[in-house]
Write an enzyme that holds these catalytic residues in place. Structure first.
Site, mmCIF file in Angstrom:
data_model
loop_
_atom_site.group_PDB
_atom_site.id
_atom_site.type_symbol
_atom_site.label_atom_id
_atom_site.label_comp_id
_atom_site.label_asym_id
_atom_site.label_seq_id
_atom_site.Cartn_x
_atom_site.Cartn_y
_atom_site.Cartn_z
ATOM 1 N N ASP A 119 20.608 27.095 -27.761
ATOM 2 C CA ASP A 119 20.610 25.648 -27.916
ATOM 3 C C ASP A 119 19.878 25.265 -29.210
ATOM 4 O O ASP A 119 20.154 25.832 -30.260
ATOM 5 C CB ASP A 119 19.996 24.986 -26.678
ATOM 6 C CG ASP A 119 20.264 23.493 -26.600
ATOM 7 O OD1 ASP A 119 21.337 23.101 -26.102
ATOM 8 O OD2 ASP A 119 19.401 22.709 -27.048
ATOM 9 N N TYR B 112 17.610 15.193 -32.054
ATOM 10 C CA TYR B 112 19.024 14.977 -32.319
ATOM 11 C C TYR B 112 19.212 14.020 -33.502
ATOM 12 O O TYR B 112 20.003 14.281 -34.410
ATOM 13 C CB TYR B 112 19.717 14.407 -31.072
ATOM 14 C CG TYR B 112 19.903 15.411 -29.975
ATOM 15 C CD1 TYR B 112 21.127 16.051 -29.790
ATOM 16 C CD2 TYR B 112 18.848 15.734 -29.113
ATOM 17 C CE1 TYR B 112 21.300 16.980 -28.776
ATOM 18 C CE2 TYR B 112 19.009 16.669 -28.106
ATOM 19 C CZ TYR B 112 20.236 17.291 -27.934
ATOM 20 O OH TYR B 112 20.390 18.222 -26.937
ATOM 21 N N HIS C 79 25.044 27.885 -20.108
ATOM 22 C CA HIS C 79 24.254 27.499 -21.268
ATOM 23 C C HIS C 79 22.786 27.914 -21.155
ATOM 24 O O HIS C 79 22.155 28.239 -22.155
ATOM 25 C CB HIS C 79 24.346 25.978 -21.437
ATOM 26 C CG HIS C 79 23.712 25.458 -22.677
ATOM 27 N ND1 HIS C 79 24.166 25.771 -23.944
ATOM 28 C CD2 HIS C 79 22.645 24.632 -22.861
ATOM 29 C CE1 HIS C 79 23.420 25.155 -24.852
ATOM 30 N NE2 HIS C 79 22.486 24.461 -24.228
#
Length: 461
Positions: free
Chosen positions: A226, A372, A428
């Site tokens: 990630d 982000y 994930h």
């Protein structure tokens, strides 16, 4: 004529691929400030560079406030008929999770669990950075090697807890043992967040490289998934002489070459991907639809993280629904049709709530989501994506990872990929979901890195 029209885009794709593979030179590695100050300006010149022991603490006042918020929530809006997690967290399931957190989650026991490993803090570039450090005791003839492990969102250092004893174990079958360094990303949990804009994944890679230097490691191995993968990819591009080997469970590149290869493979899959893996990428319509469906959160957090942060930092029930929905669908997309989201298929309630506690007890959900906004518009990061790294690389690809790219595409960025492990299971959060698999693959990769004759590695495209 129809045949000619069909061939024109194929020739165009081939031309783009040839240009980016053989003709276009990558940009030079840009210079980056290794000492950018991310903390309060008034602390400049007063930085405490010592390495200080740290304990995870769940205070009584925090626990009392949390329980009151969990018990005094408004009535949930009922889900639509015959719906699982397709619209998000199924509110019929939420009551049992909220009551478990408030009444059955043993805060004292879990606090003790968190502190089973040694924790520390040290100030890097104005930020107190938290990290776990486990150094094994080894017999003569066994070398201790440093490995940096990096988590992502909405995870935390908690993801590695089950894998760490396996990773740091001493084995008679290996001439090395891992010293694990597991930091909390800046703004995540126990690490400070920046007080000014600009701390993207690229800048975090500098912070973590400086952390390793602070600990006495001028050369080290790294692992990440990630955001940990994005940070590690920046690190191996900026500091290729310092990272001895790079293991990632979320390898992905964005470039014109990658796009051209993906489009070419949609017509001739065998040119891009092995036949038995083609369905992980094609048809592209299915792949892009899934990415769009699962990336709404990313657009919000890339543009207005502070707005959604108000809701999530004020409501533990909202934080639980927002984060646990990811642990359902990102572990296995097929679970979104289940009323319970399949959450307890691979995780226990305590484990998932442990991860929530990292965010709630530190009030760090907003600062975590800012990564982000800082990263997706970061020009430096886009430049680094175009520069190949010749650091030896090992890639682990889980069956249900959010994005799949075959080695034929990834080799543009990682030309010295010496191993690819393709799993027929897992999602994930592989370290959290399948710790034995992650640990075994990391140890296998490091063994391979150590056997390499570096003089024979590719050093230019």
């Amino acid at each position: 004529m129809a045949r000619v029209l069909f061939l024109v885009p194929l020739y165009a794709l081939a031309a783009v691929g040839i240009y980016y593979m053989f003709l276009k030179k990558p940009p030079p590695v840009p210079e980056i400030d290794l000492n950018t100050w991310w903390g309060p300006n008034e602390l400049k010149g007063k930085q405490d560079t010592s390495i200080r022991p740290f304990k995870v603490t769940f205070t009584e006042s925090m626990i009392k406030d949390l329980k009151e918020r969990l018990k005094n929530h408004r009535k949930w809006t009922p889900p639509l008929e015959n719906i699982g997690f397709e619209y998000g967290f199924n509110s019929k399931q939420l009551d049992s999770w909220v009551s478990y957190w408030a009444e059955k989650y043993n805060f004292q026991e879990r606090e003790k669990f968190f502190n089973k490993f040694p924790h520390y803090k040290t100030n890097i570039q104005g930020l107190d950075i938290h990290f776990i450090r486990i150094k094994p005791q080894v017999p003569a003839g066994v070398e201790v090697i440093p490995v940096l492990f990096m988590h992502g969102w909405p995870g935390s250092v908690r993801e590695f807890y089950e894998a760490l004893p396996l990773l740091t174990a001493v084995s008679k079958d290996r001439d090395f043992a891992i010293e694990a360094i597991v930091p909390s990303l800046p703004g995540y949990g126990f690490s400070d967040g920046a007080v000014r804009p600009g701390l993207s994944a690229t800048e975090v890679s500098v912070v973590f490289r400086n952390l390793m230097h602070r600990l006495g490691f001028k050369k080290f191995y790294a692992q990440g998934g990630d955001w940990g993968s994005a940070i590690g990819t920046s690190m191996v591009t900026l500091f290729p002489d310092e990272v001895l080997g790079w293991h990632t469970n979320f390898a992905m590149i964005q470039s014109p070459y990658a796009t051209a290869q993906m489009l070419l493979g949609s017509v001739f899959p065998s040119l891009v991907v092995e036949p038995h893996l083609a369905e992980r990428l094609y048809p592209l319509g299915k792949t892009f639809s899934y990415i769009i469906e699962e990336s709404g959160y990313m657009h919000i957090q890339s543009t207005k993280p502070d707005t959604v942060g108000v809701a999530l930092s004020d409501s533990p029930s909202g934080l639980m629904a927002y984060i646990l929905e990811k642990f359902s669908t990102w572990t296995n997309p097929n679970w979104k049709t289940r009323a319970d989201g399949g959450l307890e298929e691979r995780f226990t309630r305590d484990r998932l709530i442990d991860n929530l506690m990292v965010y709630w007890s530190t009030n760090s959900i907003t600062t975590s989501m800012r990564l982000y906004a800082e990263s997706f518009g970061n020009e430096m990061r886009h430049t680094l994506d175009k520069i190949p790294t010749f650091v030896p690389t090992w890639i682990l690809q889980a069956r249900h990872e959010l994005v799949y790219q075959p080695p034929a595409i990834l080799k543009e960025k990682f030309p010295n990929t010496i191993g690819v492990t393709v799993l027929n299971d897992g999602g994930h959060f592989i370290a959290f979901e399948m710790p034995e698999t992650l640990a075994a693959d990391v140890l296998k990769a490091i063994s391979a890195f150590r056997r390499l004759d570096r003089s024979k590695l590719k050093t230019e495209l």
